[in-house]
Design a protein around this motif. Sequence first.
Motif, mmCIF file in Angstrom:
data_model
loop_
_atom_site.group_PDB
_atom_site.id
_atom_site.type_symbol
_atom_site.label_atom_id
_atom_site.label_comp_id
_atom_site.label_asym_id
_atom_site.label_seq_id
_atom_site.Cartn_x
_atom_site.Cartn_y
_atom_site.Cartn_z
ATOM 1 N N GLU A 112 -10.755 -41.410 19.657
ATOM 2 C CA GLU A 112 -10.956 -42.856 19.484
ATOM 3 C C GLU A 112 -11.228 -43.561 20.809
ATOM 4 O O GLU A 112 -12.053 -44.463 20.889
ATOM 5 C CB GLU A 112 -9.672 -43.412 18.824
ATOM 6 N N HIS A 113 -10.537 -43.128 21.866
ATOM 7 C CA HIS A 113 -10.659 -43.823 23.143
ATOM 8 C C HIS A 113 -11.756 -43.267 24.050
ATOM 9 O O HIS A 113 -12.087 -43.886 25.057
ATOM 10 C CB HIS A 113 -9.311 -43.785 23.884
ATOM 11 N N LEU A 114 -12.276 -42.106 23.723
ATOM 12 C CA LEU A 114 -13.269 -41.487 24.607
ATOM 13 C C LEU A 114 -14.534 -42.325 24.781
ATOM 14 O O LEU A 114 -14.985 -42.500 25.933
ATOM 15 C CB LEU A 114 -13.597 -40.067 24.114
ATOM 16 N N PRO A 115 -15.120 -42.863 23.704
ATOM 17 C CA PRO A 115 -16.371 -43.610 23.884
ATOM 18 C C PRO A 115 -16.234 -44.742 24.908
ATOM 19 O O PRO A 115 -17.098 -44.905 25.771
ATOM 20 C CB PRO A 115 -16.662 -44.152 22.480
ATOM 21 N N GLU A 116 -15.139 -45.476 24.828
ATOM 22 C CA GLU A 116 -14.906 -46.581 25.765
ATOM 23 C C GLU A 116 -14.758 -46.055 27.202
ATOM 24 O O GLU A 116 -15.296 -46.650 28.144
ATOM 25 C CB GLU A 116 -13.640 -47.338 25.328
ATOM 26 N N ALA A 117 -14.063 -44.925 27.345
ATOM 27 C CA ALA A 117 -13.879 -44.349 28.690
ATOM 28 C C ALA A 117 -15.222 -43.909 29.267
ATOM 29 O O ALA A 117 -15.451 -43.978 30.477
ATOM 30 C CB ALA A 117 -12.926 -43.160 28.624
#
Lengths: 484, 484
Positions: free
Chosen positions: B476-481
């Motif tokens: 879930e958080h990878l795209p933003e990172a």
Amino acid sequence: MTEIITPPLDMSAEDYLKYADEIARFIADYLSHPEAVSVLPNIAPGSISAALPQAPPKRPESMDAILADFKSILMPGMTHWNNPGFMAYFANSSPGPGILAETLSAALNQNAMLWRTSPAATELEETVLKWMAQLLGLNEMTGVITDTASISSLLAMSAAREAIPGLNLREEGLAGRPEVPRLRIYTSEQAHSSIEKGAIALGIGQRGVRKIGVDTDFRMRPDLLESAIAEDRAAGWLPFCAVATAGTTSTTSIDPVRAIGEICRREGIWLHVDAAYGGSAAIAPEFHWVLDGCDLADSLVVNPHKWLFTPMDCSVLFVKSPSTLRRAFSLIPEYLVTHGDATNYMDWGVQLGRRFRALKLWMVIRYFGQEGLAALIREHVRLAADFAEWVDSCLEFERTAPAPLSAVCFRAVAEPDASEERIQHVNQQLMDSLNRTGEIFLSHTKLNGRYTLRVAIGNIRTTQTHADRLKALLLEHLPEALRI
Amino acid sequence: MTEIITPPLDMSAEDYLKYADEIARFIADYLSHPEAVSVLPNIAPGSISAALPQAPPKRPESMDAILADFKSILMPGMTHWNNPGFMAYFANSSPGPGILAETLSAALNQNAMLWRTSPAATELEETVLKWMAQLLGLNEMTGVITDTASISSLLAMSAAREAIPGLNLREEGLAGRPEVPRLRIYTSEQAHSSIEKGAIALGIGQRGVRKIGVDTDFRMRPDLLESAIAEDRAAGWLPFCAVATAGTTSTTSIDPVRAIGEICRREGIWLHVDAAYGGSAAIAPEFHWVLDGCDLADSLVVNPHKWLFTPMDCSVLFVKSPSTLRRAFSLIPEYLVTHGDATNYMDWGVQLGRRFRALKLWMVIRYFGQEGLAALIREHVRLAADFAEWVDSCLEFERTAPAPLSAVCFRAVAEPDASEERIQHVNQQLMDSLNRTGEIFLSHTKLNGRYTLRVAIGNIRTTQTHADRLKALLLEHLPEALRI
């Protein structure tokens, strides 16, 4: 081989409550009459071990069974530090607020190695040590909590070593380097054994600790310190640290810290003060003199787990230059790198893992308040003075040292022409006999080769009644000790 | 100045019961849903300090006020090591039986420095360490409990130094002696920082620690150890100690202890094994291989406060020759002289004061039993293997090291042509972003210069649900990172 079982869950909340309640009742009962149990257990070495299984259980056991064994096997083997008749070594105590704090500390399982692994433990430690510095009048100093005075003094001596200019000892070590002279630490003949142990650990060696002679009141003689340093320099030693004691273990003598500090300043030597026991007295304004001269100290240790009514373990190391202490130890591997400039106490010493010890000290200081703590200290000193006066008034006993704080050194007087050996024998008998009563626990020391008994007042529950009982027991048991 | 007040009494039994009950309810509530509180607190450095009075109270305060501040000021600043989402460093836990034991330990305030200052604590320590030796298959070894692995390893290296023949280092120290060569300790590039810190403390210096290269699985290379020793001997160094690691901090790699031990035997070098984390695995028969070769070790440290579900602090140092360890430290001043041949644990290390730590270890081992502890270890290794498999199956992530035990090193894959700097940035963002959720706490390391995330399973409450939640959060958080 081992049958596969599902991983067990932790104790349920219901069970935790049930056993916490059982234990709370046990503790409340214990603390409401800690003199009801013999201060020293009446058991032979090996009897506890013999009652315990020699192999670990394969299967889980019930908490009922565990607590039953605790009560029936372990309790009879305890030495009761909380018994008000505990007057050996330096007495200490675990009062209610300290026990409650330790319960919370165990439950929350904080590890104050980095700020971010417990901001609350880190910042409470900073805050409570600022309080301690104010209470003791050490306003130029910054502190860190360690487990024991042994470690606090070891860290202080490490910082002292790190402060030696030009030798790069942290990087290059002490061995096999012709440019590194032999290193010397100075402390008095009456200093605690932890100074020598620390020096051994640090590679300074026992011979690296030069014991300075004391005056008739067992205080380090600054003139002898000065001449020892001069002699050592002439012989090629490098003096780098002096350890003064504010409240020695045998007699609670207080070294002349100011005079020692002035010598250290002049000589460029680190001054560490071991105030593990005596430092707490400075909380009472009339005993502030105990730390006189400590403004000249580079570091100082005081143990709240001794005379500040905080459960084991809690030692405070104060330093004037935290950066020197950090330079001696800071070593940050990648897996412990964090950002920002918050305090990471792991950089202040050799230990990485750090329990949340500040909590108990905070709760104890708040619960009793400065005035309450001072009143306890004051009363203990009064009790010791009263006992010393009694000794002085008795033909049967003599004092063997001044009693400036809460411990009294004394001994029974034997026959007029008794040898030192005979006197020692009588006093050993007397001490053993008292210790067998279960009401009182005394310890001993030697002063100038003379065997001496020690009474150390320091337990929160020790009152005039206990001191008077001690006097009665001494008089009651003396005839028998003289007979054998 | 200060008004004279009567010395305060300790908290009454009634009050103790009242507050113990309040605290027990608080703990039961906390432990019944430790994931309800954010694993990392969302606060800025200094905010806890700012909320606390900057001066100690003069007057006693009520326990109600103290506990209210504990809840409102300190609790929001805790990092929750008991949260099952704590997967940073090496996760640990404080289960119910451990908390109950610590409560008793605080109340009884035992000090296990001498046998007679606590026969029960001394003999329980001997017994529970015999159990530990059986559980881990270290039957030739005898143990002592210390606070931390940092201290256990420091003591082990001190014993190694003491075992050097002919130099009398304990007495004479390391400095300014032409006959003492430079001393060398060997350990791998992946060893814990405590080895270097210990060497600094001991006066060996950082340069006295030679870091041996590792194989592609981050295990010390015995061939490089052997050539380093030969090279050092030729250059005049004195090799005296090697430290192998069973479960390194970054990757949990396990050094080939048998091969290293054989070299040590041949070379007459002390072998210390740092099994602080990994050693506990040997409780499960199928992981007994983790300590393979440790029969050749002279000393070994394992930390029950890491992966054996015992509250902070509890480290076990095993030695094959207790007399060597005692020789390194034993120093008995008159005031601590006792008679008889019972174990006095103060002789086994640098610390004099010693908390009753054996109690919690005893209660934890009994409450869970060998099979229960083994099942927990087994499940944690299974969870780590499951997570590693998931990483291997994801295009978005890659593993950066083998995962033989309960920790997994991995990282997000950035753009195909991303620089190492860019990859580090993405992974830092990802980690920070996950850590901000309050659900998960991950930490990082570097492996061969490559920035790497770490997941360490070790909390008693961590289950498949938490591991799965971690996977979901990572995706879930990878795209933003990747976007920033």
